[in-house]
Motif scaffolding. Structure first.
Motif, short mmCIF file in Angstrom:
data_model
loop_
_atom_site.label_atom_id
_atom_site.label_comp_id
_atom_site.label_asym_id
_atom_site.label_seq_id
_atom_site.Cartn_x
_atom_site.Cartn_y
_atom_site.Cartn_z
N PHE A 1 -12.33 -24.22 -14.29
CA PHE A 1 -10.93 -24.61 -14.15
C PHE A 1 -10.13 -23.41 -13.67
O PHE A 1 -10.57 -22.27 -13.72
CB PHE A 1 -10.36 -25.14 -15.47
CG PHE A 1 -10.33 -24.13 -16.59
CD1 PHE A 1 -9.25 -23.27 -16.76
CD2 PHE A 1 -11.39 -24.03 -17.48
CE1 PHE A 1 -9.22 -22.34 -17.79
CE2 PHE A 1 -11.39 -23.10 -18.51
CZ PHE A 1 -10.30 -22.26 -18.66
N VAL A 2 -8.92 -23.70 -13.20
CA VAL A 2 -8.01 -22.66 -12.74
C VAL A 2 -6.66 -22.88 -13.41
O VAL A 2 -6.25 -24.02 -13.65
CB VAL A 2 -7.88 -22.65 -11.20
CG1 VAL A 2 -7.35 -23.99 -10.68
CG2 VAL A 2 -7.00 -21.51 -10.72
N THR A 3 -5.97 -21.80 -13.72
CA THR A 3 -4.67 -21.89 -14.37
C THR A 3 -3.59 -22.24 -13.36
O THR A 3 -3.80 -22.20 -12.15
CB THR A 3 -4.30 -20.56 -15.04
OG1 THR A 3 -4.10 -19.56 -14.03
CG2 THR A 3 -5.39 -20.10 -15.99
N LYS A 4 -2.41 -22.54 -13.86
CA LYS A 4 -1.25 -22.75 -13.00
C LYS A 4 -0.92 -21.46 -12.27
O LYS A 4 -1.01 -20.38 -12.85
CB LYS A 4 -0.04 -23.17 -13.85
CG LYS A 4 1.21 -23.52 -13.05
CD LYS A 4 1.07 -24.87 -12.41
CE LYS A 4 2.35 -25.25 -11.64
NZ LYS A 4 2.55 -24.44 -10.42
N SER A 5 -0.57 -21.56 -11.00
CA SER A 5 -0.19 -20.35 -10.26
C SER A 5 1.04 -19.73 -10.91
O SER A 5 2.09 -20.36 -11.02
CB SER A 5 0.13 -20.70 -8.80
OG SER A 5 -1.04 -21.01 -8.09
N ALA A 6 0.88 -18.49 -11.36
CA ALA A 6 1.91 -17.83 -12.16
C ALA A 6 2.75 -16.89 -11.32
O ALA A 6 2.22 -16.09 -10.54
CB ALA A 6 1.26 -17.07 -13.30
N THR A 7 4.05 -16.96 -11.51
CA THR A 7 4.96 -15.97 -10.96
C THR A 7 5.28 -14.95 -12.07
O THR A 7 4.91 -15.15 -13.23
CB THR A 7 6.25 -16.64 -10.46
OG1 THR A 7 6.77 -17.50 -11.49
CG2 THR A 7 5.97 -17.48 -9.22
N SER B 1 -5.06 -25.83 -8.85
CA SER B 1 -3.95 -25.23 -9.58
C SER B 1 -2.69 -26.05 -9.39
O SER B 1 -2.35 -26.44 -8.28
CB SER B 1 -3.72 -23.80 -9.10
OG SER B 1 -2.67 -23.20 -9.83
N GLY B 2 -2.02 -26.32 -10.48
CA GLY B 2 -0.83 -27.16 -10.45
C GLY B 2 -1.05 -28.49 -11.12
O GLY B 2 -0.08 -29.19 -11.47
N LEU C 1 -7.94 -17.34 -12.87
CA LEU C 1 -6.53 -17.08 -13.15
C LEU C 1 -5.78 -17.08 -11.82
O LEU C 1 -6.08 -16.28 -10.94
CB LEU C 1 -6.36 -15.74 -13.86
CG LEU C 1 -4.93 -15.26 -14.12
CD1 LEU C 1 -4.24 -16.14 -15.16
CD2 LEU C 1 -4.93 -13.80 -14.60
N SER C 2 -4.82 -17.99 -11.67
CA SER C 2 -4.09 -18.10 -10.41
C SER C 2 -2.76 -17.36 -10.50
O SER C 2 -2.03 -17.48 -11.49
CB SER C 2 -3.85 -19.56 -10.05
OG SER C 2 -3.22 -19.67 -8.79
N VAL C 3 -2.45 -16.60 -9.47
CA VAL C 3 -1.22 -15.81 -9.45
C VAL C 3 -0.53 -16.02 -8.11
O VAL C 3 -1.17 -16.14 -7.07
CB VAL C 3 -1.51 -14.32 -9.71
CG1 VAL C 3 -2.40 -13.73 -8.64
CG2 VAL C 3 -0.23 -13.52 -9.82
N ALA C 4 0.81 -16.09 -8.15
CA ALA C 4 1.58 -16.39 -6.96
C ALA C 4 2.82 -15.49 -6.90
O ALA C 4 2.98 -14.57 -7.70
CB ALA C 4 1.98 -17.86 -6.94
N SER C 5 3.68 -15.78 -5.96
CA SER C 5 4.95 -15.07 -5.84
C SER C 5 5.98 -16.02 -5.27
O SER C 5 5.69 -16.77 -4.34
CB SER C 5 4.82 -13.85 -4.94
OG SER C 5 6.09 -13.32 -4.62
N TYR C 6 7.18 -15.98 -5.82
CA TYR C 6 8.28 -16.75 -5.25
C TYR C 6 9.24 -15.83 -4.49
O TYR C 6 10.09 -16.30 -3.75
CB TYR C 6 9.05 -17.49 -6.35
CG TYR C 6 9.86 -18.64 -5.83
CD1 TYR C 6 9.25 -19.84 -5.47
CD2 TYR C 6 11.25 -18.55 -5.69
CE1 TYR C 6 9.98 -20.91 -4.98
CE2 TYR C 6 11.99 -19.62 -5.20
CZ TYR C 6 11.34 -20.79 -4.85
OH TYR C 6 12.08 -21.85 -4.35
N LYS C 7 9.08 -14.53 -4.68
CA LYS C 7 10.02 -13.57 -4.10
C LYS C 7 9.41 -12.78 -2.94
O LYS C 7 10.11 -12.01 -2.29
CB LYS C 7 10.51 -12.60 -5.18
CG LYS C 7 11.24 -13.30 -6.31
CD LYS C 7 11.61 -12.31 -7.41
CE LYS C 7 12.31 -13.00 -8.57
NZ LYS C 7 12.62 -12.06 -9.68
#
Length: 314
Positions: free
Chosen positions: A42-48, A21-22, A99-105
């Motif tokens: 494949f994997v998606t971009k880590s989404a915020t 991812s990225g 599906l990649s999921v992330a957090s910035y907060k």
């Protein structure tokens, strides 16, 4: 005749290779190109939750033995990737992807993002990225074992679809033990290890300056530099995690031999980041050819013949 088919959470993939991812997954066009490539998935971009521009340039530099980056999670927002994932799943229900999921907060955004996915029509695999920047003054989520357990407890109160977690590298046996103890309490389907080795520094010998702008030049190290660390994490977690939890091996995969070693340590799927960025989508065809040649030379007919069977000198 040897085959590179990979079995992962009840799915069979033509081969174990994916992007990390990225890399080559920012938008629908890049994802379409990945889907049409020789990668197994494949994997998606880590989404915020919201779209992000990320850190100022230069923020990624190729190095002789890998790369350094401080991207700052640039992405088009969870709604973008989730909508696209739902359409892809409906069009090709027998072709799973991640599906990649992330957090910035921090904590609350992780929970909110997973609730959005739970409430959506997407039922496929999710990679919960616990190795991204957290709230100020706190470590990456996965370096805080207590917070990681608290987060997973909260998510499993409502989330019923399959997901796994992406982890940073660990460097101590006690840390391997602690993260495995946490993860084994939950019905997670996989772990991805590892993300880049954090806060490295590279100096340009011609200018005596750092090579990336964010964080005073500090950034995540990827590529050949980190393969021994990545292999150690795959091996250590395979020895400690419940057998039902699959492992994605990521870090330092440049050749078919690198891929073989990740599988030998116990990985079921493999992600390629720095080398994909350097070489382009053709890397997957080359890696498939090289890995298949290794299997044939050793007399193996499938990955199952050697996966996780690393020998020691006992």
């Amino acid at each position: 005749m040897a085959t590179l088919q990979a079995t992962f959470y009840g799915h069979t993939f033509d081969n174990p290779f994916m992007n990390a991812s990225g890399v080559h997954c920012m938008d629908k066009t890049e994802l379409d190109e990945l889907a049409a490539s020789a990668s197994g998935s494949f994997v998606t971009k880590s989404a915020t939750a919201d779209s992000r521009d990320g850190n100022p340039e230069p923020r990624y530099i190729n190095l002789e033995l890998g790369s350094i980056n401080s991207m700052g999670l640039p992405n088009l927002g969870l709604a973008y990737y989730l909508e696209d994932a739902i359409k892809r799943q409906a069009a090709n229900p027998d072709t799973p992807f991640f599906l990649s999921v992330a957090s910035y907060k921090g904590f609350d955004e992780y929970v909110s993002n997973m609730k959005h996915i739970q409430e959506s029509d997407y039922t496929g695999l999710v990679e919960l990225n616990l190795s991204c920047p957290n709230v100020p003054g706190k470590p990456q989520m996965a370096y805080d074992f207590e917070d990681t357990e608290k987060l997973l407890n909260e998510i499993f109160k409502f989330y019923t679809k399959p997901f796994g977690v992406k982890l940073p590298p660990y460097f101590d046996f006690m840390h391997f033990d602690k993260i495995a103890d946490v993860l084994n309490k939950f019905d997670i389907k996989f772990v991805n290890c590892v993300n880049s080795v954090g806060n490295g520094l590279y100096i340009d010998e011609a200018t005596d300056t750092v090579v990336i702008k964010p964080k005073g030049g500090f950034g995540g190290i990827g590529g050949e530099y980190i393969k021994p660390t990545a292999l150690a994490n795959v091996r250590a977690l395979r020895q400690r995690l419940n057998p039902s939890i699959d492992i994605i091996g990521t870090g330092g995969i440049l050749t078919g031999r690198d891929a073989y070693e990740h599988l030998l340590c116990g990985a079921s799927m493999l992600q390629v980041g720095t080398q994909l960025h350097k070489e382009g989508l053709g890397v997957f065809e080359r890696l498939n050819t090289e890995l298949l040649a290794i299997l044939e030379a050793k007399g193996y007919t499938s990955i199952a013949d050697f996966k996780g069977k690393l020998a020691t000198l006992d």
